[in-house]
Design a protein around this motif. Structure first.
Motif, PDB file in Angstrom:
ATOM      1  N   SER A  77       6.089   9.001   2.785  1.00 39.99           N
ATOM      2  CA  SER A  77       5.760   8.997   1.356  1.00 39.99           C
ATOM      3  C   SER A  77       6.348  10.210   0.650  1.00 39.99           C
ATOM      4  O   SER A  77       6.856  10.117  -0.473  1.00 39.99           O
TER       5      SER A  77
ATOM      6  N   ARG B  34       0.837  -1.205   0.000  1.00 36.52           N
ATOM      7  CA  ARG B  34       0.000   0.000   0.000  1.00 36.52           C
ATOM      8  C   ARG B  34       0.870   1.253   0.000  1.00 36.52           C
ATOM      9  O   ARG B  34       0.603   2.214  -0.730  1.00 36.52           O
ATOM     10  N   LEU B  35       1.936   1.243   0.807  1.00 35.66           N
ATOM     11  CA  LEU B  35       2.846   2.390   0.825  1.00 35.66           C
ATOM     12  C   LEU B  35       3.472   2.595  -0.548  1.00 35.66           C
ATOM     13  O   LEU B  35       3.585   3.739  -1.028  1.00 35.66           O
TER      14      LEU B  35
ATOM     15  N   ARG C 227       1.484   9.321  -6.683  1.00 37.97           N
ATOM     16  CA  ARG C 227       1.787  10.743  -6.464  1.00 37.97           C
ATOM     17  C   ARG C 227       1.910  11.475  -7.803  1.00 37.97           C
ATOM     18  O   ARG C 227       2.568  11.007  -8.729  1.00 37.97           O
TER      19      ARG C 227
ATOM     20  N   ASP D 277       2.678  10.119   6.259  1.00 38.55           N
ATOM     21  CA  ASP D 277       2.640  11.106   5.174  1.00 38.55           C
ATOM     22  C   ASP D 277       4.047  11.583   4.807  1.00 38.55           C
ATOM     23  O   ASP D 277       4.382  11.711   3.616  1.00 38.55           O
TER      24      ASP D 277
ATOM     25  N   GLU E   8       2.308   1.684  -3.490  1.00 39.50           N
ATOM     26  CA  GLU E   8       1.331   2.120  -4.489  1.00 39.50           C
ATOM     27  C   GLU E   8       0.962   3.588  -4.296  1.00 39.50           C
ATOM     28  O   GLU E   8       0.689   4.296  -5.267  1.00 39.50           O
ATOM     29  N   GLU E   9       0.948   4.050  -3.045  1.00 35.51           N
ATOM     30  CA  GLU E   9       0.688   5.469  -2.799  1.00 35.51           C
ATOM     31  C   GLU E   9       1.786   6.335  -3.410  1.00 35.51           C
ATOM     32  O   GLU E   9       1.517   7.417  -3.946  1.00 35.51           O
TER      33      GLU E   9
END
Length: 296
Positions: A165, A132-133, A140, A162, A135-136
């Motif tokens: 990332s 998940r990290l 971007r 936040d 893919e975030e």
């Protein structure tokens, strides 16, 4: 996000393979079987994102599983997959070597199905969180690959995630950086500024009170004004990052690798993961409330 509920099982003995595969399939995991190291590596390389974990027999016909471990951990798309080694009972040397090479866990043969499922559940949960990290980061709209320096200050877990990332987007290999960086930032908040010890976290997780305790401490006068400083520097040929919290520090040495005595714990892998897949250099300083990482 694709739910990676497929497990690779590399085992040369058909009977042992079925002893592992059957309880996994009964628990609704899809199992891909491999009888050799080469076949296992080929399956993983073919569709890396399909697998939530892999179970590797300690001695495969064509290669030692330590050699297979190293090949998987050296592959940019595979090294985040949790690898579980299964070997002979009471072989502590093999267990230590596997963990130091990057294994998520080590299971004795024959493995009891309840323990197997518990280990797989933890491994897949870790993998999906790290996916998940990653893919975030990929989603971007902008990247910070021109950032030369930055000083940041955080005080909550949400801010840690936040910022992880955000800063990771300044690195060429952002997908791998975000995994270890987020772990280090969360450690600094959780164990540093809020002073939740390892055993304390284990008890809070077991009773389902972890998040409640985090919120309680962040609202208390003792911890409310504490923060973590994060300093980013892009230098010729390297990127350095310094993370310093306002806690009392800790003995980081037992957590630089995954240790046998903590192998079945549901947490405590963050620093080892950061060393294994994210950073070329990781060094704790002083009492343990400061860590500096570098990539060359």
């Amino acid at each position: 996000m694709e739910q990676a509920t497929t497990i690779l099982v590399a085992e040369s003995d058909p009977a042992n393979l079925e002893m592992i595969a059957r309880p996994l399939e009964e628990a609704n995991y899809e199992v891909v079987r491999a009888a050799s190291g080469a076949q296992a590596l080929g399956e993983l390389k073919h569709t890396p994102s399909r697998f939530g974990a892999a179970i590797l027999q300690c001695q495969l016909p064509d290669m030692n599983c330590m050699a297979l471990l190293k090949q998987i951990k050296a592959h940019p798309l595979l090294k985040v997959i949790p690898l579980i080694v299964q070997g002979e009972r009471n072989n502590e040397q093999a267990m230590v070597e596997a963990l130091r090479t990057g294994a998520h866990s080590y299971l004795d043969k024959p493995v009891e199905s309840t323990l197997l499922l518990a280990v797989i559940q933890t491994a897949v949960k870790d993998y999906l969180y790290h996916r998940r990290l990653q893919e975030e980061i990929e989603l971007r709209q902008s990247r910070l690959n021109t950032m030369q320096a930055g000083h940041f200050r955080i005080s909550t877990l949400d801010e840690a995630t936040d910022l992880g990332s955000l800063i990771a987007s300044a690195y060429p290999e952002s997908g791998m950086i975000v995994v270890g960086l987020t772990e280090l930032l969360i450690n600094a908040i959780e164990h540093g500024t809020l002073e939740i010890g390892y055993q304390g976290k284990s008890e809070l997780l077991a009773t389902g009170q972890w998040l409640e305790e985090i919120q309680r401490r962040q609202a208390s006068t003792q911890y409310a004004d504490r923060y973590v400083d994060v300093v980013f520097q892009r230098l010729p040929g390297e990127i350095r990052l310094n993370i310093k919290d306002q806690g009392k520090g800790f003995d980081w040495r037992p957590y630089m690798d995954i240790r046998p005595e903590r192998i079945f714990d549901t947490h405590g892998r963050g620093i080892a993961i950061a060393r294994q897949i994210s950073f070329d250099e990781l060094e704790y300083r002083g009492c343990g409330n400061e860590v500096e990482v570098a990539n060359f």
